[in-house]
Design a protein around this motif. Structure first.
Motif, PDB file in Angstrom:
ATOM      1  N   THR A   1       0.952  -1.331   0.082  1.00  0.00           N
ATOM      2  CA  THR A   1      -0.226  -0.254   0.087  1.00  0.00           C
ATOM      3  C   THR A   1       0.838   1.324  -0.078  1.00  0.00           C
ATOM      4  OG1 THR A   1      -1.900  -1.212   1.094  1.00  0.00           O
ATOM      5  CG2 THR A   1      -1.792   1.307   1.463  1.00  0.00           C
TER       6      THR A   1
ATOM      7  N   HIS B   1       0.980   5.675  -0.167  1.00  0.00           N
ATOM      8  CA  HIS B   1       0.249   6.797   0.219  1.00  0.00           C
ATOM      9  C   HIS B   1       0.882   7.933  -0.849  1.00  0.00           C
ATOM     10  CE1 HIS B   1      -0.605   4.152   3.618  1.00  0.00           C
ATOM     11  NE2 HIS B   1      -1.685   4.712   3.701  1.00  0.00           N
TER      12      HIS B   1
ATOM     13  N   SER C   1       0.388  11.889  -1.512  1.00  0.00           N
ATOM     14  CA  SER C   1       0.210  13.145  -0.907  1.00  0.00           C
ATOM     15  C   SER C   1       0.267  14.239  -1.765  1.00  0.00           C
ATOM     16  CB  SER C   1       0.255  13.212   0.628  1.00  0.00           C
ATOM     17  OG  SER C   1       2.000  13.490   0.649  1.00  0.00           O
TER      18      SER C   1
ATOM     19  N   SER D   1      -5.162  13.433  -1.972  1.00  0.00           N
ATOM     20  CA  SER D   1      -4.325  12.005  -1.580  1.00  0.00           C
ATOM     21  C   SER D   1      -5.015  10.891  -2.264  1.00  0.00           C
ATOM     22  CB  SER D   1      -4.458  11.652  -0.250  1.00  0.00           C
ATOM     23  OG  SER D   1      -4.040  12.865   0.540  1.00  0.00           O
TER      24      SER D   1
ATOM     25  N   VAL E   1      -4.627   6.503  -2.012  1.00  0.00           N
ATOM     26  CA  VAL E   1      -4.067   5.378  -1.268  1.00  0.00           C
ATOM     27  C   VAL E   1      -3.967   4.299  -2.232  1.00  0.00           C
ATOM     28  CG1 VAL E   1      -4.289   3.885   0.684  1.00  0.00           C
ATOM     29  CG2 VAL E   1      -4.726   6.486   0.967  1.00  0.00           C
TER      30      VAL E   1
ATOM     31  N   ASP F   1       5.587   5.881   0.599  1.00  0.00           N
ATOM     32  CA  ASP F   1       4.849   7.181   0.588  1.00  0.00           C
ATOM     33  C   ASP F   1       5.442   8.247  -0.130  1.00  0.00           C
ATOM     34  OD1 ASP F   1       3.407   5.790   2.670  1.00  0.00           O
ATOM     35  OD2 ASP F   1       4.243   6.529   4.357  1.00  0.00           O
TER      36      ASP F   1
END
Length: 425
Positions: A44, A46, A48, A77, A79, A238
């Motif tokens: 996963t 992320h 932003s 954002s 995900v 991320d």
């Protein structure tokens, strides 16, 4: 503008400096790279600071069709959760007129075990993709495009072939980026090599490599036209998307045209995107150079061309042949629409654009009945750049203003926040 946009919008010159703070949206170029890389990574990720626009929405939708979970917890954002493998979609991938998504996915789906059709709208059916398809075929991928433009049919085997793949990047750096991004999924090391020294907007390849490394890829540039990529796959990460430099050019130009002061919240030298080079040119207004090479800041050229109309001296734009295969033929569109404001204001000379410049345009009433209706050709950059002319000339009317939503959905609201009035036309 919170209500639906009218079919035409007339800009009212503010008659004063534009002063305020505006946060540009996230970079479209980086957002679409990050979405794809996150989809090719196991786990996963992320993202932003991302851009939510028509182009990135189409990319996200295509990834969902191939088994990737893409959630949107807020306005900036994504995900992304993936197994690291794309699955065959049940239907063709429809990507509208999103060039980055179309080209990136054409290469990426070579890693799918099955058949994928990459398609778009009528305008995308006119945009060349043959150099990328030819490169994929030469590398051993079963890819076909009957017209040299989308749709493209790719019959993948589940892995990208290892070895050397050569690409002509003269028409678009996106072909090079597309091959680089799929390369870590290969059976073994991949060497991506340019067939010539020419490459459109090389700085975007640097963006690609930086994003790939953020998701765990090992990429080494061995010379000016060759990259070595290890078969590492990708790791979830991320990732922070920087603001869009192409969008920033409109704000820098609005500031220059009105002698204003607009705080973007980020310094111009903090951008890594090629279009940020335009700021140094805009800073010279109204004495911009007589010759501007747009090769490495292509999406900034419409902004610079409209600004050049108010320059003290004529400006010739060179290195812009690639603008003929963008969302529209931007060289022709810029010459045509600038000359709609004032006959002879701009012209094409081969693939160059010459803007005659006339600082006395400021304060004029535009066209017959005080309206000049700017055709935008469904091209977001034509719409947004010509709105800048409306800051100085009364009666500039932008047709199909909603097309700005392709990369900057909040553009008209941004102008209103700075005190620019607009009225339906």
């Amino acid at each position: 503008m919170t209500s639906p946009l009218p079919s035409a919008l007339t800009i009212v010159p503010p008659g004063r400096p534009l002063v305020g703070r505006v946060s540009p949206p996230g970079s479209k170029s980086i957002t679409n790279r990050a979405l794809l890389l996150a989809a090719l990574a196991e786990g996963t990720s992320h993202l932003s600071g991302a851009l939510k626009s028509k182009d990135t929405t189409l990319m996200a939708a295509a990834l969902r069709q191939m088994g990737v979970t893409v959630e949107e917890p807020d306005a900036t954002s994504f995900v992304v959760t993936s197994t690291g493998r794309l699955l065959p979609p049940a239907a063709p991938l429809f990507l509208g007129n999103a060039g980055t998504a179309t080209r990136f996915l054409t290469a990426a789906v070579a890693s799918v075990d099955g058949t994928v059709v990459v398609d778009g709208d009528e305008e995308m059916h006119k945009r060349p993709i043959a150099p990328l398809v030819d490169a994929l075929r030469a590398a051993g991928v079963d890819a076909t495009s009957e017209t040299g433009c989308p749709p493209v049919v790719v019959n993948g085997t589940g892995r990208f072939p290892a070895g050397r793949v050569e690409i002509d990047g003269g028409l678009s750096s996106q072909y090079v980026s597309a091959l680089l991004m799929v390369a870590p999924l290969a059976d073994g090391p991949v060497e991506v090599a340019l067939t010539g020294s020419e490459i459109g907007a090389r700085g975007y390849v640097d963006l690609t490599v930086a994003a790939m490394r953020a998701f765990g890829a090992e990429v080494e540039q061995t010379d000016e036209g060759t990259w070595q990529i290890a078969p590492t796959g990708y790791r979830a990460a991320d990732f922070l998307v920087e603001p869009d430099a192409s969008a920033a050019t409109y704000l820098w130009a609005a500031e220059a045209l009105t002698s204003g002061r607009i705080d973007l919240g980020v310094a111009s030298d903090a951008f890594t995107q090629p279009d940020a080079k335009a700021q140094a040119v805009i800073a010279q207004f109204p004495d911009m150079p007589a010759v501007i090479d747009g090769a490495q800041m292509q999406d900034a050229v419409p902004t610079l061309a409209v600004l050049a109309a108010f320059n003290n001296t004529p400006v010739r734009f060179v290195g812009i042949a690639n603008l003929r295969v963008k969302e529209c033929d931007r060289v022709s569109a810029l010459a045509t629409e600038l000359s709609r404001i004032a006959p002879g204001l701009a012209r094409e000379e081969g693939d160059d654009l010459v803007v005659e410049s006339n600082p006395d345009l400021a304060g004029r009433l535009a066209g017959r009945n005080h309206l000049t209706r700017i055709e935008t050709y469904a091209d977001h950059r034509i719409a947004m750049s010509f709105a800048l002319a409306g800051l100085k000339i009364d009666g500039i009317t932008i047709l199909d203003p909603a097309c700005a939503g392709k990369t900057y959905p909040g553009y008209w609201d941004m102008l209103k926040s700075l005190g620019v009035d607009m009225r339906p036309a």
